[in-house]
Design an enzyme around this catalytic site. Sequence first.
Site, PDB file in Angstrom:
ATOM      1  N   ASN A  20      36.017  37.020  50.174  1.00  0.00           N
ATOM      2  CA  ASN A  20      35.990  37.999  51.264  1.00  0.00           C
ATOM      3  C   ASN A  20      35.844  39.434  50.744  1.00  0.00           C
ATOM      4  OD1 ASN A  20      38.890  37.290  50.491  1.00  0.00           O
ATOM      5  ND2 ASN A  20      39.204  39.238  51.545  1.00  0.00           N
ATOM      6  N   ASP A  57      37.519  36.596  57.325  1.00  0.00           N
ATOM      7  CA  ASP A  57      38.045  36.078  56.049  1.00  0.00           C
ATOM      8  C   ASP A  57      37.463  34.714  55.701  1.00  0.00           C
ATOM      9  OD1 ASP A  57      39.617  36.129  53.659  1.00  0.00           O
ATOM     10  OD2 ASP A  57      41.005  34.729  54.598  1.00  0.00           O
ATOM     11  N   GLU A 104      42.841  39.761  48.614  1.00  0.00           N
ATOM     12  CA  GLU A 104      43.774  40.297  49.613  1.00  0.00           C
ATOM     13  C   GLU A 104      44.469  41.561  49.093  1.00  0.00           C
ATOM     14  OE1 GLU A 104      43.078  36.856  49.613  1.00  0.00           O
ATOM     15  OE2 GLU A 104      42.104  37.621  51.421  1.00  0.00           O
TER      16      GLU A 104
HETATM   17  O1  LIG Z   1      40.585  36.450  47.927  1.00  0.00           O
HETATM   18  C1  LIG Z   1      41.139  35.911  46.974  1.00  0.00           C
HETATM   19  O2  LIG Z   1      41.131  36.372  45.829  1.00  0.00           O
HETATM   20  C2  LIG Z   1      41.774  34.595  47.232  1.00  0.00           C
HETATM   21  C3  LIG Z   1      42.407  33.874  46.228  1.00  0.00           C
HETATM   22  C4  LIG Z   1      42.946  32.606  46.517  1.00  0.00           C
HETATM   23  C5  LIG Z   1      43.540  31.911  45.352  1.00  0.00           C
HETATM   24  O3  LIG Z   1      43.335  32.397  44.225  1.00  0.00           O
HETATM   25  O4  LIG Z   1      44.227  30.899  45.455  1.00  0.00           O
HETATM   26  C6  LIG Z   1      42.812  32.094  47.839  1.00  0.00           C
HETATM   27  C7  LIG Z   1      42.140  32.907  48.779  1.00  0.00           C
HETATM   28  N1  LIG Z   1      41.656  34.116  48.470  1.00  0.00           N
HETATM   29  C8  LIG Z   1      41.891  32.461  50.121  1.00  0.00           C
HETATM   30  O5  LIG Z   1      41.278  33.193  50.901  1.00  0.00           O
HETATM   31  C9  LIG Z   1      42.310  31.178  50.516  1.00  0.00           C
HETATM   32  O6  LIG Z   1      42.023  30.736  51.628  1.00  0.00           O
HETATM   33  C10 LIG Z   1      43.034  30.390  49.591  1.00  0.00           C
HETATM   34  C11 LIG Z   1      43.592  29.140  49.742  1.00  0.00           C
HETATM   35  C12 LIG Z   1      44.170  28.852  48.555  1.00  0.00           C
HETATM   36  C13 LIG Z   1      44.897  27.638  48.208  1.00  0.00           C
HETATM   37  O7  LIG Z   1      45.026  27.405  47.003  1.00  0.00           O
HETATM   38  O8  LIG Z   1      45.340  26.899  49.098  1.00  0.00           O
HETATM   39  N2  LIG Z   1      43.985  29.871  47.694  1.00  0.00           N
HETATM   40  C14 LIG Z   1      43.282  30.839  48.301  1.00  0.00           C
END
Ligand SMILES: O=C(O)c1cc(C(=O)O)c2c(n1)C(=O)C(=O)c1cc(C(=O)O)[nH]c1-2
Length: 605
Positions: free
Chosen positions: A256, A305, A171
């Site tokens: 993503n 996403d 992100e």
């Molecule tokens: O694109 C990224 O680098 C990234 C990292 C993380 C993360 O490290 O927890 C999540 C997401 N995206 C993501 O898209 C996502 O849905 C998500 C859910 C969670 C969670 O721990 O509940 N982390 C993340």
Amino acid sequence: NDSVMKNEANPNNWASQLGNYAGQRYSPLDQINTGNVKDLQVAWSFSTGVLRGHEGGPIVVGDVMYIHTPFPNKVFALDLNNPGRVIWKYESVQDPTVIPVMCCDTVNRGVAVADGKVFLAQADNTLVALDAKTGKELWKAKNGDHTKGETLTAAPLVVKDKVYVGISGGEFGVRGHLTAYDTNSGKMVWRAFSTGPDTDVKIDPQKTTMMGKPIGQKDLGVSTWPGEEWKRGGGTTWGWYTYDPALNLIYYGTGNPGTWNPVQRAVDNDRNKSDNKWSMTIFARDPETGEAKWVYQKTPFDEWDFDGVNENILADIPINGQTRKVLVNFDRNGFAYTLDRETGELLVAQKFDPTVNWATDVDMKTGRPNVVDKYSTFANGEDKNTAAVCPAALGTKDQQPASFSPDTGLFYVPTNHICMDYEPFSVSYTAGQAYVGSTVSMYPTPNSHGGMGNFIAWDAAAGKIVWSRPERFAVWSGALSTKGGVAYYGTLEGYLVAVDMKDGKELWRFKTPSGIIGNVNTYTHNGKQYVAVLSGVGGWAGIGLAAGLTQESGANQWHQAVHPGRTGGTGVSTAGLGAVGAHQSLGEYTQLGGVLTVFHIPDQR
Ligand SMILES: O=C(O)c1cc(C(=O)O)c2c(n1)C(=O)C(=O)c1cc(C(=O)O)[nH]c1-2
């Protein structure tokens, strides 16, 4: 790694986050079974002293249990002979400015234990090796820079003499990679990027295969992006990693492709030229060199996403009368993929939630999804506001790992049941600033059971749901299946639930102190079986509670953080990248707080 294999082979332990290298989250223990699970009670509990989301779970090796927390990533070694006594505690000192660049709560998915060491991937990109006996630091390695939006949340994997870590920050326009460090010295051995030239991605277009054939074309990790967009192309590697010792391959997926606004990732405004490789891709790599043996991109040119990082579970199951070595992946995009894990051949791709609508099916010749125009967020070279896409960006499944039982041959899968409205907008890149480029609001899947989750049993050979249990909220906790015929999962309200693996019928439930986004584990101590889970609501699904976004003001604050310069939009429904709206009523059921709860049947032995 010999010590990991030895520890995993002993069912008294729970030796790694996913239970074994294959990622099955299955235990051959059967003292607690369908007949007596109703008598399960709390044996002991332990507060971690940390609020916010507790993902991952306890590791048990011999008489010691290792647990970890979200930021500041404490680790405790607990004495099972004197339950809950702290043998040692590790607490890092980290720069708190790492917190605002964590997209989805300050989570950590747990430690790895191997060769008498505990490996911890800290939020601030420090990989640390601790002495498993004393908790003393043995070495530290720096895997990234949070001022550029890089963080760590994933659990490390140890294979032979290397420890593998990924990177988070999709992100924030981070360019994803997987990195191998020497377990003895902490020295970097190799790094394979998710985007960019073949040399960086460790692809040989003549040898690395895709859908059974060599890729052929060179540097697709550059040419499927406009300009230098691949440099901020995401494909982060924050999910789970699995390993097949016989084939000597490690498996993981990429996230993503940078900004959520598809227009900014389109070559010549043409989606057909814009796969944004190798985001959303399953990689099978040689653990020694990092070379990619095969790749499979699940969602080319992502418009929703649908990070492709979920765990790849390895199992040997009969398909058309023949036992195949498969890899099964329950993707965010709502399709469950069964692939031959040696060759990457696609065997089955079916929806594991019938309400998934962004694609009709997967073309089994090309491996590509057939996208439904109406749910595309890109049209004629422009971004498009799109309503009622199912699943939401939270996915039909996110980080919560599923389980495979060799007894039933079925997969037990925690799922989400949420749809979204998606409004892409132009965003410019600044290192360390959010690079999201979309406003999203999420809500329970319309015209369905009214809840936002399901716990399902899945037949990966047929590509069919066998049974399904509706839940009020997304099931954000990792599942466990057991020889005793009982599967377990946690709910966001905080219930630990035990069900009959045959039909999903509920056998027992217990309300723990906070919502469960951790993974349920089991082990024995002194010959007696225990079940253990971390509570502590949070994660993306629980970000409203974890980051205090349930109030309008907090919602707008977060909204401003990810959409600088824009007004609050529709307020609470778009906060937390859309997750707050969906789970608005969670606070009526639970509050924050990290607690380990260990269960047993009191009069058993
Ligand atoms: O694109 C990224 O680098 C990234 C990292 C993380 C993360 O490290 O927890 C999540 C997401 N995206 C993501 O898209 C996502 O849905 C998500 C859910 C969670 C969670 O721990 O509940 N982390 C993340």
